[in-house]
Write a protein that holds these residues in place. Sequence first.
Motif, PDB file in Angstrom:
ATOM      1  N   ARG A 205      -7.883  18.759   6.832  1.00  0.00           N
ATOM      2  CA  ARG A 205      -8.097  19.634   5.676  1.00  0.00           C
ATOM      3  C   ARG A 205      -7.480  19.026   4.420  1.00  0.00           C
ATOM      4  N   ARG A 206      -6.266  18.499   4.578  1.00  0.00           N
ATOM      5  CA  ARG A 206      -5.611  17.787   3.488  1.00  0.00           C
ATOM      6  C   ARG A 206      -5.464  16.336   3.892  1.00  0.00           C
ATOM      7  N   ALA A 207      -5.689  15.422   2.969  1.00  0.00           N
ATOM      8  CA  ALA A 207      -5.619  13.992   3.275  1.00  0.00           C
ATOM      9  C   ALA A 207      -4.195  13.619   3.688  1.00  0.00           C
ATOM     10  N   HIS A 208      -4.080  12.859   4.786  1.00  0.00           N
ATOM     11  CA  HIS A 208      -2.781  12.427   5.292  1.00  0.00           C
ATOM     12  C   HIS A 208      -2.772  10.910   5.434  1.00  0.00           C
ATOM     13  N   THR A 209      -1.604  10.332   5.213  1.00  0.00           N
ATOM     14  CA  THR A 209      -1.400   8.899   5.410  1.00  0.00           C
ATOM     15  C   THR A 209      -0.156   8.703   6.269  1.00  0.00           C
ATOM     16  N   VAL A 210       0.052   7.478   6.717  1.00  0.00           N
ATOM     17  CA  VAL A 210       1.274   7.165   7.464  1.00  0.00           C
ATOM     18  C   VAL A 210       2.465   7.264   6.513  1.00  0.00           C
ATOM     19  N   PRO A 211       3.483   8.048   6.837  1.00  0.00           N
ATOM     20  CA  PRO A 211       4.638   8.183   5.945  1.00  0.00           C
ATOM     21  C   PRO A 211       5.329   6.850   5.699  1.00  0.00           C
ATOM     22  N   SER A 212       5.990   6.772   4.578  1.00  0.00           N
ATOM     23  CA  SER A 212       6.699   5.552   4.210  1.00  0.00           C
ATOM     24  C   SER A 212       8.052   5.497   4.907  1.00  0.00           C
ATOM     25  N   PRO A 213       8.673   4.303   4.956  1.00  0.00           N
ATOM     26  CA  PRO A 213      10.022   4.214   5.535  1.00  0.00           C
ATOM     27  C   PRO A 213      11.028   5.121   4.844  1.00  0.00           C
ATOM     28  N   THR A 214      10.877   5.314   3.537  1.00  0.00           N
ATOM     29  CA  THR A 214      11.792   6.199   2.818  1.00  0.00           C
ATOM     30  C   THR A 214      11.686   7.629   3.318  1.00  0.00           C
TER      31      THR A 214
END
Length: 613
Positions: A205-214
């Motif tokens: 439903r909402r675009a997701h990406t792989v989270p950053s190391p931070t």
Amino acid sequence: MCRACSAWRAGVGWRLPVEDPVSKPIFSPWSLRVSFYSVSSRPAIPGVEIPGGDQAAVQAVMVAVPVSALVWPVRAESGGDGRSALVVAGTLPITVGEPVVWCKVVVVAPAVVRRDGRVQADGRPCDHARLGAAERELDRRCGPGTIERIAADVRPSGKVKAVARREMSVAATIRAVLLMTLMPDADAREVLTTLLEGLVEVPWRRAHTVPSPTVLSTWRAAIGEAPLQRLRREVLAAVVAEHRDTAEDDAEDRDTAGVRVEVGGGLRLGAIDGTVTRMPDTAANRAAFGSAGAADTGYPQIRHLHVSDAFTRATLGVVCGPAGGDKAEAEQALLDRMLAEQPDVFTPDRLWVMDRNFPGVARIKAMLATGTHVLIRVKSDIRLPRIGPFAEDGSYLATLSGGGASLTMRVIEYHITLDGATTPELFCLLTDLLDHHTHPAHLLAGAYRWRWDGSETALREAKSAIRDAGPGTGAILRSHSPNMIRQEHAAWIVATELVHAATRSAAAIAAPFQKGPRAGQAVAARHLSFTPARRTLITTVRAGSATASLPAPAQTAAHHAALAVIATARVTTDRHRHRHRKIKTRQPFSHAPHGITTRTAPAHLHVCGTTAA
């Protein structure tokens, strides 16, 4: 949702949830149903009735869809972002030679249908991520949904309030830290990609990406060390119970061959030893943990006492603290803490093997007060006044004194003969097992070597999972603050124990040895290689075969497949060479002779006071 077409619809009469009202439906109500072959019905996914077949069918995670049946649901010139899955517009039975899309099921989630026809998934990737076969081993021992249960009691602090539907969650953070300690060559982004890769490809439903190391670092700091410490306690308690139940089963069967080291009296052999692990050299780490060497030299180190089963190498208990100065004093202090904090580990059915750093009358007396038993090597400068004559097995009783207390102990002294030559070192062991008929000296002397297998080998296996993980070479943690070091250390203990748990499960289904010196013998967990087992568990995470919403039979089938792979990765031993090793690379010491070969020879024990065989 499947990886190939990113959408999967099934079930007669199942209505699609619609986020916004659609004025002109693109498809008729029946067009999104899939026609399957007429076979007996069986639910494959909880809550969704799919016309299925036999047990093999419900375990499948592949969906075959004719190319002609796939359509793009988004209305032309809709102006949306185009994030949608292909949908199945109905199909006839598949014919020979017909082009078919083979879709791997990634997730099962409620559908969201936009006004322009886009079909998306409701939810977020981190809620569906799981640790594959490793998490199956965890749930088998600690109960279903262990990580979710622990995460539910966590209240993040700092910048994270865990109120909004973010890219990460407490449970996903716990899984990421566990996975991080099994992937020493991977940075934080690669760890998160391994955990979420297939899931972020789904059009949510909402675009997701792989989270950053931070983001991972922020969440790690927000949840703190407590959840991983709790998880470690639960896992180790389950392992202790598992071995206790196994011991009871063995006692009923009266068949302990290949299950334990025989020392008499039905006792199980355990090993106790300490180790230090390096960490990044930050001011906070050095102030909290110090170094085992000279002051302000080398990397800071955390010291932990490792209590394990000598035969399976399973971790039964762990306490950790600063590296301290003197090794013996630091490890003795940790053993005192272990006796106070985890007395349930020291059970009456255990015989603990320890090296020369641990003896102390008060400490041994405290261990014996728990009902457990000890087999300890002593240094040559400790006086052991003999009481009475030698027993027929060569052992004798002696008085061990110190700290204003005395104990009557049994002494076993023996030499090792290797290839016809006696080694110059005398081994002297102390034990509280005074009955030389039930516990013969030659069995106890032969049991001491299992300290290396239960402690040294187990620790080397565990440290291979964090080799070169930090800024230095060799085994090293990667966190830069004391709280995160303790969090990472707890996760490392849990993760490596899950690998050992997988080897125990794999050994239970492994076929007996077919050739070699062990032909016909059953496979034990110690016969299976740790590194291939670790890599296999990581592979199951990448494959996405254990996401939360997949059918339970499919998850079970993937778990059994992983165990079957682990069961074939056996340690090669007793390898005798019949020809010289060929040197194919330039050697660092070119003047060294090339004709030296390694030859394996059996070791023979000779207990002092007995006649040599």
